[in-house]
Design an enzyme around this catalytic site. Structure first.
Site, PDB file in Angstrom:
ATOM      1  N   ARG A 125      53.468  37.811  32.564  1.00 10.80           N
ATOM      2  CA  ARG A 125      52.068  37.778  33.012  1.00 10.80           C
ATOM      3  C   ARG A 125      51.925  36.497  33.841  1.00 10.80           C
ATOM      4  O   ARG A 125      52.325  35.421  33.390  1.00 10.80           O
ATOM      5  CB  ARG A 125      51.116  37.718  31.822  1.00 10.80           C
ATOM      6  CG  ARG A 125      49.657  37.492  32.247  1.00 10.80           C
ATOM      7  CD  ARG A 125      48.763  37.133  31.064  1.00 10.80           C
ATOM      8  NE  ARG A 125      48.713  38.168  30.069  1.00 10.80           N
ATOM      9  CZ  ARG A 125      48.533  37.934  28.762  1.00 10.80           C
ATOM     10  NH1 ARG A 125      48.398  36.691  28.318  1.00 10.80           N
ATOM     11  NH2 ARG A 125      48.491  38.930  27.906  1.00 10.80           N
ATOM     12  N   ASP A 170      51.524  34.770  24.703  1.00  9.16           N
ATOM     13  CA  ASP A 170      50.605  33.992  25.552  1.00  9.16           C
ATOM     14  C   ASP A 170      51.169  32.586  25.761  1.00  9.16           C
ATOM     15  O   ASP A 170      51.945  32.089  24.945  1.00  9.16           O
ATOM     16  CB  ASP A 170      49.237  33.831  24.861  1.00  9.16           C
ATOM     17  CG  ASP A 170      48.395  35.104  24.919  1.00  9.16           C
ATOM     18  OD1 ASP A 170      48.761  36.051  25.623  1.00  9.16           O
ATOM     19  OD2 ASP A 170      47.348  35.129  24.241  1.00  9.16           O
TER      20      ASP A 170
HETATM   21  C1  LIG Z   1      44.663  39.138  30.826  1.00  9.74           C
HETATM   22  C2  LIG Z   1      44.623  37.646  30.916  1.00  9.74           C
HETATM   23  C3  LIG Z   1      45.417  36.899  30.069  1.00  9.74           C
HETATM   24  C4  LIG Z   1      45.415  35.502  30.156  1.00  9.74           C
HETATM   25  N1  LIG Z   1      46.299  34.778  29.400  1.00  9.74           N
HETATM   26  C5  LIG Z   1      46.366  33.450  29.555  1.00  9.74           C
HETATM   27  C6  LIG Z   1      47.360  32.676  28.900  1.00  9.74           C
HETATM   28  O1  LIG Z   1      48.216  33.187  28.182  1.00  9.74           O
HETATM   29  N2  LIG Z   1      47.351  31.332  29.089  1.00  9.74           N
HETATM   30  C7  LIG Z   1      46.429  30.720  29.905  1.00  9.74           C
HETATM   31  O2  LIG Z   1      46.497  29.506  30.059  1.00  9.74           O
HETATM   32  N3  LIG Z   1      45.480  31.433  30.532  1.00  9.74           N
HETATM   33  C8  LIG Z   1      45.427  32.771  30.387  1.00  9.74           C
HETATM   34  N4  LIG Z   1      44.487  33.483  31.065  1.00  9.74           N
HETATM   35  C9  LIG Z   1      43.361  32.782  31.738  1.00  9.74           C
HETATM   36  C10 LIG Z   1      43.689  32.448  33.162  1.00  9.74           C
HETATM   37  O3  LIG Z   1      44.678  31.453  33.179  1.00  9.74           O
HETATM   38  C11 LIG Z   1      42.443  31.929  33.910  1.00  9.74           C
HETATM   39  O4  LIG Z   1      41.956  30.798  33.299  1.00  9.74           O
HETATM   40  C12 LIG Z   1      41.311  32.936  34.006  1.00  9.74           C
HETATM   41  O5  LIG Z   1      41.798  34.220  34.226  1.00  9.74           O
HETATM   42  C13 LIG Z   1      40.374  32.585  35.174  1.00  9.74           C
HETATM   43  O6  LIG Z   1      41.084  32.523  36.373  1.00  9.74           O
HETATM   44  P1  LIG Z   1      40.981  33.595  37.565  1.00  9.74           P
HETATM   45  O7  LIG Z   1      42.371  33.829  38.077  1.00  9.74           O
HETATM   46  O8  LIG Z   1      40.273  34.803  37.127  1.00  9.74           O
HETATM   47  O9  LIG Z   1      40.252  32.841  38.728  1.00  9.74           O
HETATM   48  P2  LIG Z   1      38.867  32.067  38.770  1.00  9.74           P
HETATM   49  O10 LIG Z   1      38.829  31.493  40.136  1.00  9.74           O
HETATM   50  O11 LIG Z   1      38.724  31.149  37.616  1.00  9.74           O
HETATM   51  O12 LIG Z   1      37.803  33.208  38.635  1.00  9.74           O
HETATM   52  C14 LIG Z   1      37.560  34.146  39.663  1.00  9.74           C
HETATM   53  C15 LIG Z   1      36.222  34.795  39.406  1.00  9.74           C
HETATM   54  O13 LIG Z   1      36.293  35.570  38.206  1.00  9.74           O
HETATM   55  C16 LIG Z   1      35.106  35.424  37.453  1.00  9.74           C
HETATM   56  N5  LIG Z   1      35.424  34.807  36.169  1.00  9.74           N
HETATM   57  C17 LIG Z   1      36.582  34.215  35.821  1.00  9.74           C
HETATM   58  N6  LIG Z   1      36.524  33.798  34.536  1.00  9.74           N
HETATM   59  C18 LIG Z   1      35.292  34.150  34.079  1.00  9.74           C
HETATM   60  C19 LIG Z   1      34.616  34.021  32.842  1.00  9.74           C
HETATM   61  N7  LIG Z   1      35.179  33.432  31.777  1.00  9.74           N
HETATM   62  N8  LIG Z   1      33.350  34.512  32.735  1.00  9.74           N
HETATM   63  C20 LIG Z   1      32.765  35.133  33.766  1.00  9.74           C
HETATM   64  N9  LIG Z   1      33.348  35.279  34.959  1.00  9.74           N
HETATM   65  C21 LIG Z   1      34.598  34.801  35.128  1.00  9.74           C
HETATM   66  C22 LIG Z   1      34.166  34.571  38.243  1.00  9.74           C
HETATM   67  O14 LIG Z   1      33.352  35.437  38.993  1.00  9.74           O
HETATM   68  C23 LIG Z   1      35.083  33.805  39.156  1.00  9.74           C
HETATM   69  O15 LIG Z   1      34.448  33.458  40.334  1.00  9.74           O
HETATM   70  C24 LIG Z   1      44.523  34.865  31.042  1.00  9.74           C
HETATM   71  C25 LIG Z   1      43.714  35.624  31.890  1.00  9.74           C
HETATM   72  C26 LIG Z   1      43.776  36.990  31.860  1.00  9.74           C
HETATM   73  C27 LIG Z   1      42.953  37.772  32.821  1.00  9.74           C
END
Ligand SMILES: Cc1cc2nc3c(=O)[nH]c(=O)nc-3n(C[C@H](O)[C@H](O)[C@H](O)COP(=O)(O)OP(=O)(O)OC[C@H]3O[C@@H](n4cnc5c(N)ncnc54)[C@H](O)[C@@H]3O)c2cc1C
Length: 299
Positions: free
Chosen positions: A175, A125
């Site tokens: 990722r 990560d």
């Molecule tokens: C498998 C995976 C691994 C990840 N690993 C890392 C990592 O190693 N380092 C890192 O910095 N980040 C990591 N992340 C987090 C990532 O960077 C984002 O912060 C997170 O995925 C939210 O961004 P989004 O692209 O979904 O878009 P957003 O615009 O934030 O979300 C899109 C939509 O998804 C839904 N949503 C998103 N998050 C949530 C929540 N917590 N609760 C409820 N609904 C939600 C909402 O409906 C929102 O409108 C990871 C995410 C995933 C999916």
């Protein structure tokens, strides 16, 4: 972010743990390995892969980091024993990065070697920007020794656009996500449109250069864009997967799986669920606001 949401983000750390747990439990499998195994079994039965994360970060004692190494080995053994379709995700600061980089290198290598015995895979990560260079360096060193390791890049980081070039040369398994930490403006883009455009740009570059990409987002616009790039570049279904967090946008997740795309759910478990849950809840103050209402407007 609205003033109310800002207030929630400020107040959240003061909320009693048991209340946070009530709302956080949809984002974590539970405190025990058995909880994670149950989750993975369910996902596998739905044709969904998993990646297991043992909750915790910023370890201060070497003994604690060594315990985490041991726990990951137990996770890998359990995945093998139960014939589950899951790999593991690890955090460098959970394995001693902030104590001693060489110590952390040896810890990660030891987990990757163990995974290799089972022909399994370890994803490193990406944490906050103070870890980025070290994490990329550790990844590159380990990748030279073993093939079953991957890394994460964050589209909110200004440096990612050039990191991606170097990683594409190495044909890294990545990722791609937006990034979750609260970071200073000098290192990250704050404008959501730029973060999304950078995500799209990096995704197209990585896929066109033949990298395996875990497309980690719940943002349907980005998912549509990814699908269009996959179609345009005629990317084989074995060369990418979608990735989502446990408890988030289940409907969209199921739509993608039904359409035949590989999809992996991030399954966090462990005793140290509090810090992780606060991050998740701060990300979505709408959920957090329920907690605040529960505390201050109890019947
Ligand atoms: C498998 C995976 C691994 C990840 N690993 C890392 C990592 O190693 N380092 C890192 O910095 N980040 C990591 N992340 C987090 C990532 O960077 C984002 O912060 C997170 O995925 C939210 O961004 P989004 O692209 O979904 O878009 P957003 O615009 O934030 O979300 C899109 C939509 O998804 C839904 N949503 C998103 N998050 C949530 C929540 N917590 N609760 C409820 N609904 C939600 C909402 O409906 C929102 O409108 C990871 C995410 C995933 C999916």
């Amino acid at each position: 972010m609205s003033v109310f949401n800002k207030l929630i983000v400020f107040v959240l750390p003061l909320v009693p743990k048991f209340i946070v747990y009530l709302f956080a439990k949809r984002y974590i499998a539970g405190p025990k390995l058995e909880d994670a195994l149950e989750s993975i079994k369910y996902f596998n039965s739905q044709n969904i892969m998993a990646t297991v994360d043992i909750l915790g970060e910023e370890i201060k004692q070497k003994e604690d980091a060594l315990q985490v190494v041991q726990q990951y080995k137990e996770v890998l053994a359990a995945i093998e024993k139960h014939k589950l379709d899951s790999n593991v995700s690890i955090k460098p600061t959970h394995l001693g990065l902030k104590i001693d980089k060489e110590f952390c290198y040896n810890n990660i290598l030891s987990i990757v070697e163990e995974a290799q015995k089972y022909r399994n895979f370890v994803r490193i990560d990406m944490e906050d920007h103070t870890c980025t260079s070290d994490t990329l360096e550790l990844y590159s060193r380990i990748r030279k020794e073993l093939p079953n390791v991957g890394i994460v890049v964050q589209s909110y980081l200004r440096r990612t656009i050039s990191d991606v070039d170097k990683l594409a040369e190495q044909k890294a398994n990545l990722r791609l996500c937006k990034g979750i930490y609260v970071e200073p403006r000098k290192v990250v883009y704050r404008d959501r449109e730029i973060i999304n455009d950078n995500f799209k740009y990096c995704l197209e570059k990585l896929l066109s250069k033949g990298c395996y990409v875990g497309i980690a987002t719940h943002d349907e616009k980005l998912i549509w864009h990814a699908l269009s790039v996959i179609d345009k570049l005629k990317i084989d279904g074995e060369k990418y997967e979608f990735q989502m967090l446990l408890g988030v946008t289940e409907e969209l997740r199921d739509i993608l799986v039904k359409d035949g795309h590989r999809l992996r759910v991030y399954v966090p478990f462990g005793e140290h669920w509090h810090a992780y849950s606060l991050r998740r809840l701060k990300e979505n103050p709408r959920v957090a606001s329920y907690i605040i209402k529960h505390i201050f407007f109890k019947n």
